[in-house]
Design a protein around this motif. Structure first.
Motif, short mmCIF file in Angstrom:
data_model
loop_
_atom_site.label_atom_id
_atom_site.label_comp_id
_atom_site.label_asym_id
_atom_site.label_seq_id
_atom_site.Cartn_x
_atom_site.Cartn_y
_atom_site.Cartn_z
N TRP A 149 0.84 -1.20 0.00
CA TRP A 149 0.00 0.00 0.00
C TRP A 149 0.87 1.24 0.00
O TRP A 149 2.04 1.20 0.36
CB TRP A 149 -0.95 0.01 1.20
N CYS A 171 -8.07 -3.22 -2.72
CA CYS A 171 -7.38 -2.92 -3.98
C CYS A 171 -8.32 -2.18 -4.94
O CYS A 171 -7.93 -1.20 -5.57
CB CYS A 171 -6.86 -4.21 -4.60
N LEU A 197 -4.81 -0.31 -1.75
CA LEU A 197 -3.63 -1.14 -1.96
C LEU A 197 -3.06 -0.84 -3.34
O LEU A 197 -3.80 -0.54 -4.27
CB LEU A 197 -3.99 -2.63 -1.88
N THR A 198 -1.75 -0.93 -3.45
CA THR A 198 -1.09 -0.66 -4.74
C THR A 198 -0.70 -1.94 -5.46
O THR A 198 -0.45 -1.92 -6.66
CB THR A 198 0.17 0.20 -4.54
#
Length: 96
Positions: A7, A81, A86-87
């Motif tokens: 994240w 996500c 979240l990345t």
């Protein structure tokens, strides 16, 4: 296989602990455009028929305690996500 995630530390702070048949998350939203995000995630789980899948407890300063049943863990991570908290999400092979 183990589900892992990353994240943006400028947007959100996340910690996670496994407890019996649940996961407990402490989530703090740090950036204004994301302040309402946990409400959207909570509503998405309230819309299904399982009452105890994900329980969201809001606190002050955009902090949340989230209790997630193990069988809904992946669904919860994917919701984080989807809402761009979240990345990165990926499955990693666990080698023991």
């Amino acid at each position: 296989m183990k589900l892992t995630y990353e994240w943006n530390k400028h947007v959100v702070d996340i910690s996670e602990v496994a407890v019996a048949n649940e996961f407990e998350f402490k989530i703090r939203i740090l950036t204004e455009p994301y302040f309402e995000t946990m409400k959207f995630i909570q509503k998405s789980f309230e819309a299904n028929d399982v009452i105890t899948d994900v329980l969201v407890y809001p606190y002050t300063n955009h902090e949340y305690r989230v209790v997630v049943r193990k069988d809904f863990y992946e669904d919860f991570i994917l919701q984080l996500c989807k809402h761009q908290l979240l990345t990165k999400v990926e499955w990693r092979e666990v080698i023991e």
